[in-house]
Design a protein around this motif. Structure first.
Motif, PDB file in Angstrom:
ATOM      1  N   ALA A 237       0.818  -1.211   0.000  1.00  0.00           N
ATOM      2  CA  ALA A 237       0.000   0.000   0.000  1.00  0.00           C
ATOM      3  C   ALA A 237       0.854   1.266   0.000  1.00  0.00           C
ATOM      4  CB  ALA A 237      -0.930  -0.001   1.201  1.00  0.00           C
ATOM      5  N   GLN A 238       1.970   1.247   0.708  1.00  0.00           N
ATOM      6  CA  GLN A 238       2.827   2.427   0.752  1.00  0.00           C
ATOM      7  C   GLN A 238       3.462   2.699  -0.602  1.00  0.00           C
ATOM      8  OE1 GLN A 238       5.571   1.646   4.002  1.00  0.00           O
ATOM      9  NE2 GLN A 238       4.231   2.706   5.471  1.00  0.00           N
ATOM     10  N   LEU A 239       3.853   1.627  -1.286  1.00  0.00           N
ATOM     11  CA  LEU A 239       4.423   1.776  -2.621  1.00  0.00           C
ATOM     12  C   LEU A 239       3.385   2.344  -3.584  1.00  0.00           C
ATOM     13  CD1 LEU A 239       6.543   1.345  -4.829  1.00  0.00           C
ATOM     14  CD2 LEU A 239       5.748  -1.029  -5.009  1.00  0.00           C
ATOM     15  N   VAL A 240       2.166   1.821  -3.509  1.00  0.00           N
ATOM     16  CA  VAL A 240       1.099   2.313  -4.380  1.00  0.00           C
ATOM     17  C   VAL A 240       0.869   3.804  -4.135  1.00  0.00           C
ATOM     18  CG1 VAL A 240      -1.365   2.161  -4.902  1.00  0.00           C
ATOM     19  CG2 VAL A 240      -0.029   0.071  -4.574  1.00  0.00           C
ATOM     20  N   ALA A 241       0.831   4.216  -2.875  1.00  0.00           N
ATOM     21  CA  ALA A 241       0.621   5.628  -2.548  1.00  0.00           C
ATOM     22  C   ALA A 241       1.748   6.499  -3.089  1.00  0.00           C
ATOM     23  CB  ALA A 241       0.505   5.794  -1.037  1.00  0.00           C
ATOM     24  N   ALA A 242       2.982   6.007  -2.991  1.00  0.00           N
ATOM     25  CA  ALA A 242       4.127   6.778  -3.492  1.00  0.00           C
ATOM     26  C   ALA A 242       4.043   6.947  -5.007  1.00  0.00           C
ATOM     27  CB  ALA A 242       5.429   6.086  -3.100  1.00  0.00           C
ATOM     28  N   ILE A 243       3.684   5.871  -5.709  1.00  0.00           N
ATOM     29  CA  ILE A 243       3.569   5.947  -7.168  1.00  0.00           C
ATOM     30  C   ILE A 243       2.439   6.886  -7.568  1.00  0.00           C
ATOM     31  CG2 ILE A 243       2.996   4.620  -9.249  1.00  0.00           C
ATOM     32  CD1 ILE A 243       4.406   2.222  -7.962  1.00  0.00           C
ATOM     33  N   GLU A 244       1.308   6.811  -6.861  1.00  0.00           N
ATOM     34  CA  GLU A 244       0.147   7.645  -7.188  1.00  0.00           C
ATOM     35  C   GLU A 244       0.470   9.127  -7.089  1.00  0.00           C
ATOM     36  OE1 GLU A 244      -3.925   5.266  -6.066  1.00  0.00           O
ATOM     37  OE2 GLU A 244      -2.758   6.117  -4.418  1.00  0.00           O
ATOM     38  N   HIS A 245       1.340   9.507  -6.158  1.00  0.00           N
ATOM     39  CA  HIS A 245       1.626  10.919  -5.934  1.00  0.00           C
ATOM     40  C   HIS A 245       2.805  11.435  -6.764  1.00  0.00           C
ATOM     41  CE1 HIS A 245      -0.876  10.122  -2.347  1.00  0.00           C
ATOM     42  NE2 HIS A 245      -1.237  11.375  -2.527  1.00  0.00           N
ATOM     43  N   ASP A 246       3.380  10.569  -7.577  1.00  0.00           N
ATOM     44  CA  ASP A 246       4.469  11.019  -8.437  1.00  0.00           C
ATOM     45  C   ASP A 246       3.888  11.819  -9.603  1.00  0.00           C
ATOM     46  OD1 ASP A 246       6.568  10.924 -10.624  1.00  0.00           O
ATOM     47  OD2 ASP A 246       7.636   9.907  -8.991  1.00  0.00           O
ATOM     48  N   PRO A 247       4.416  13.009  -9.895  1.00  0.00           N
ATOM     49  CA  PRO A 247       3.850  13.856 -10.955  1.00  0.00           C
ATOM     50  C   PRO A 247       3.937  13.244 -12.352  1.00  0.00           C
ATOM     51  CG  PRO A 247       5.915  14.786 -10.109  1.00  0.00           C
ATOM     52  CD  PRO A 247       5.511  13.692  -9.175  1.00  0.00           C
ATOM     53  N   ALA A 248       4.802  12.254 -12.549  1.00  0.00           N
ATOM     54  CA  ALA A 248       4.914  11.616 -13.860  1.00  0.00           C
ATOM     55  C   ALA A 248       3.828  10.571 -14.095  1.00  0.00           C
ATOM     56  CB  ALA A 248       6.288  10.962 -14.016  1.00  0.00           C
ATOM     57  N   VAL A 249       3.051  10.262 -13.067  1.00  0.00           N
ATOM     58  CA  VAL A 249       2.054   9.187 -13.141  1.00  0.00           C
ATOM     59  C   VAL A 249       0.653   9.785 -13.172  1.00  0.00           C
ATOM     60  CG1 VAL A 249       1.150   7.132 -12.007  1.00  0.00           C
ATOM     61  CG2 VAL A 249       3.601   7.633 -11.903  1.00  0.00           C
ATOM     62  N   SER A 250      -0.125   9.404 -14.180  1.00  0.00           N
ATOM     63  CA  SER A 250      -1.513   9.886 -14.290  1.00  0.00           C
ATOM     64  C   SER A 250      -2.487   9.005 -13.527  1.00  0.00           C
ATOM     65  CB  SER A 250      -1.948   9.930 -15.759  1.00  0.00           C
ATOM     66  OG  SER A 250      -1.230  10.896 -16.476  1.00  0.00           O
ATOM     67  N   ILE A 293      -9.489   9.116 -17.477  1.00  0.00           N
ATOM     68  CA  ILE A 293      -9.056   9.672 -16.191  1.00  0.00           C
ATOM     69  C   ILE A 293      -7.979  10.741 -16.427  1.00  0.00           C
ATOM     70  CG2 ILE A 293      -7.840   9.155 -14.042  1.00  0.00           C
ATOM     71  CD1 ILE A 293      -9.276   6.474 -14.004  1.00  0.00           C
ATOM     72  N   HIS A 294      -7.074  10.458 -17.346  1.00  0.00           N
ATOM     73  CA  HIS A 294      -6.027  11.445 -17.676  1.00  0.00           C
ATOM     74  C   HIS A 294      -6.660  12.734 -18.192  1.00  0.00           C
ATOM     75  CE1 HIS A 294      -2.326  13.164 -19.199  1.00  0.00           C
ATOM     76  NE2 HIS A 294      -2.870  13.249 -20.402  1.00  0.00           N
ATOM     77  N   HIS A 295      -7.635  12.624 -19.108  1.00  0.00           N
ATOM     78  CA  HIS A 295      -8.285  13.818 -19.644  1.00  0.00           C
ATOM     79  C   HIS A 295      -8.982  14.612 -18.545  1.00  0.00           C
ATOM     80  CE1 HIS A 295      -7.469  13.501 -23.849  1.00  0.00           C
ATOM     81  NE2 HIS A 295      -8.066  12.334 -23.986  1.00  0.00           N
ATOM     82  N   SER A 296      -9.673  13.914 -17.640  1.00  0.00           N
ATOM     83  CA  SER A 296     -10.414  14.626 -16.598  1.00  0.00           C
ATOM     84  C   SER A 296      -9.475  15.362 -15.654  1.00  0.00           C
ATOM     85  CB  SER A 296     -11.304  13.659 -15.817  1.00  0.00           C
ATOM     86  OG  SER A 296     -10.526  12.731 -15.081  1.00  0.00           O
ATOM     87  N   ARG A 297      -8.303  14.802 -15.402  1.00  0.00           N
ATOM     88  CA  ARG A 297      -7.346  15.460 -14.514  1.00  0.00           C
ATOM     89  C   ARG A 297      -6.651  16.631 -15.180  1.00  0.00           C
ATOM     90  NH1 ARG A 297      -4.758  10.139 -11.418  1.00  0.00           N
ATOM     91  NH2 ARG A 297      -6.619   9.744 -10.148  1.00  0.00           N
ATOM     92  N   GLN A 298      -6.621  16.627 -16.510  1.00  0.00           N
ATOM     93  CA  GLN A 298      -6.006  17.731 -17.226  1.00  0.00           C
ATOM     94  C   GLN A 298      -6.938  18.925 -17.381  1.00  0.00           C
ATOM     95  OE1 GLN A 298      -2.645  17.730 -18.405  1.00  0.00           O
ATOM     96  NE2 GLN A 298      -2.687  15.980 -17.018  1.00  0.00           N
ATOM     97  N   ALA A 299      -8.262  18.681 -17.268  1.00  0.00           N
ATOM     98  CA  ALA A 299      -9.242  19.741 -17.488  1.00  0.00           C
ATOM     99  C   ALA A 299      -9.401  20.588 -16.240  1.00  0.00           C
ATOM    100  CB  ALA A 299     -10.590  19.137 -17.881  1.00  0.00           C
ATOM    101  N   ALA A 300      -9.692  21.864 -16.438  1.00  0.00           N
ATOM    102  CA  ALA A 300      -9.875  22.786 -15.315  1.00  0.00           C
ATOM    103  C   ALA A 300     -11.308  22.719 -14.813  1.00  0.00           C
ATOM    104  CB  ALA A 300      -9.561  24.219 -15.768  1.00  0.00           C
ATOM    105  N   ASP A 301     -11.472  22.619 -13.502  1.00  0.00           N
ATOM    106  CA  ASP A 301     -12.793  22.584 -12.875  1.00  0.00           C
ATOM    107  C   ASP A 301     -13.497  23.917 -13.080  1.00  0.00           C
ATOM    108  OD1 ASP A 301     -15.005  22.298 -11.242  1.00  0.00           O
ATOM    109  OD2 ASP A 301     -13.897  21.213  -9.680  1.00  0.00           O
ATOM    110  N   ASN A 302     -14.775  23.849 -13.545  1.00  0.00           N
ATOM    111  CA  ASN A 302     -15.527  25.079 -13.801  1.00  0.00           C
ATOM    112  C   ASN A 302     -16.536  25.393 -12.710  1.00  0.00           C
ATOM    113  OD1 ASN A 302     -17.377  23.052 -14.179  1.00  0.00           O
ATOM    114  ND2 ASN A 302     -18.216  23.864 -16.088  1.00  0.00           N
ATOM    115  N   TYR A 303     -16.386  24.772 -11.525  1.00  0.00           N
ATOM    116  CA  TYR A 303     -17.394  24.964 -10.485  1.00  0.00           C
ATOM    117  C   TYR A 303     -17.373  26.386  -9.927  1.00  0.00           C
ATOM    118  CZ  TYR A 303     -20.238  24.316  -6.353  1.00  0.00           C
ATOM    119  OH  TYR A 303     -21.223  24.433  -5.423  1.00  0.00           O
ATOM    120  N   ALA A 304     -16.170  26.925  -9.792  1.00  0.00           N
ATOM    121  CA  ALA A 304     -16.074  28.264  -9.193  1.00  0.00           C
ATOM    122  C   ALA A 304     -16.709  29.327 -10.090  1.00  0.00           C
ATOM    123  CB  ALA A 304     -14.615  28.601  -8.952  1.00  0.00           C
TER     124      ALA A 304
END
Length: 304
Positions: A237-250, A293-304
């Motif tokens: 689980a710790q390895l998975v968390a580290a990989i998830e937070h790496d900026p190179a990983v979507s 998922i990659h596309h959704s993370r690249q898009a800017a949230d329009n809620y504000a």
């Protein structure tokens, strides 16, 4: 006559200071199953309602079934079948009574004959006298589709029609959708299920009011620019968390004891994975889920 059932440019809808749909342009060919994907709140339902004449856009133009989406909204509604996310029929009426009520609403002739044909076509005849409120999710879905098709529309707009329905009922539903498309009926369907996205002829991905990608499922994967890797026997689980937070990983996805990771830069992804793990990572094609998922993370949230 145009080959496009839907042909819209720059459709925009605002609620106060918030732009829910921002400059949507898209085309859907006749007889095509077009999948509309995106996260909750991305503007899918609002877009569908503008296309079928239920909402007037604040800007933009276009045609549905050759009719102007602003000036001829009433005529569009009469030629479209719209299936909403929630079951909207009368639960204290039987299947037959619900269909007969819809036929009366449309002022249809030969009501009894048309209702009987609809019951047979969608396998509802044996349950015709059952109350709608006592149906399972799959049978309610089948009844909702029957009411959409009763007036013989040229375009079906289906807004997350299989949410909460079991896999067998979803499969049967999609088999019926392909039968309808083969008869020349155009289908625009919004969904969150990637297996359903694969069943569509073409897809559009909307995120926070913007159409950010469109094409066939294969084209969207091929042109995504994503690299994907998989490694077996990882349960840390710790390895998975580290990989998830790496900026190179979507994205990071667990598949049993296997782990998938994807990112937009293959070299950066490989370097990140090597930094966090000495596992043997193998290259694999990206999945539709990783692409979206990659596309959704690249898009800017329009809620504000």
């Amino acid at each position: 006559m145009s080959d496009y059932t839907i042909d819209v440019q720059g459709l925009t809808k605002r609620y106060g200071d918030r732009t829910v749909v921002d400059g949507l342009s898209m085309q859907v060919e006749r007889g095509e199953i077009y999948g509309f994907l995106g996260p909750n709140g991305s503007g899918k339902t609002t877009s569908i309602r503008m296309m079928c004449g239920l909402l007037t856009p604040d800007a933009g133009s276009g045609h549905t079934l050759g009719l102007d989406v602003v000036r001829e909204a009433g005529a569009i509604k009469r030629r479209v079948g719209y299936m909403t996310q929630r079951f909207g029929l009368y639960e204290d009426l039987s299947i037959r009574e619900n269909l007969d009520f819809i036929a009366r609403m449309y002022g249809m002739d030969r009501r009894g004959e048309r209702v009987a044909q609809s019951l047979e076509r969608l396998g509802l005849a044996s349950r015709a006298e059952q109350l709608a409120g006592r149906l399972s999710g799959g049978w309610k879905q089948r009844l909702a589709l029957a009411t959409c098709m009763l007036h013989e529309p040229e375009l079906l707009l289906l807004d997350e029609p299989t949410a909460g329905v079991d896999p067998g009922a979803r499969r049967d539903f999609w088999n019926e959708i392909h039968v309808l498309a083969a008869r020349g009926i155009t289908v625009l369907v919004s969904t969150h299920y990637m297996d359903e996205a694969d069943r569509c002829h073409r897809l559009g991905y909307i995120a926070y009011g913007h159409l950010v990608a469109s094409g066939t499922p294969a084209e969207l994967v091929e042109h995504s620019g994503l690299a994907s890797r998989v490694a077996d026997d990882i349960d840390d689980a710790q390895l998975v968390a580290a990989i998830e937070h790496d900026p190179a990983v979507s994205t990071v996805t667990r598949l049993g004891n296997a782990l998938r990771a994807s990112g937009p830069d293959a070299a950066a992804l490989d370097a990140a994975l090597a930094q966090h793990s000495d596992a043997r990572w193998k290259p694999v094609p990206p999945t539709l889920e990783e692409v979206f998922i990659h596309h959704s993370r690249q898009a800017a949230d329009n809620y504000a």
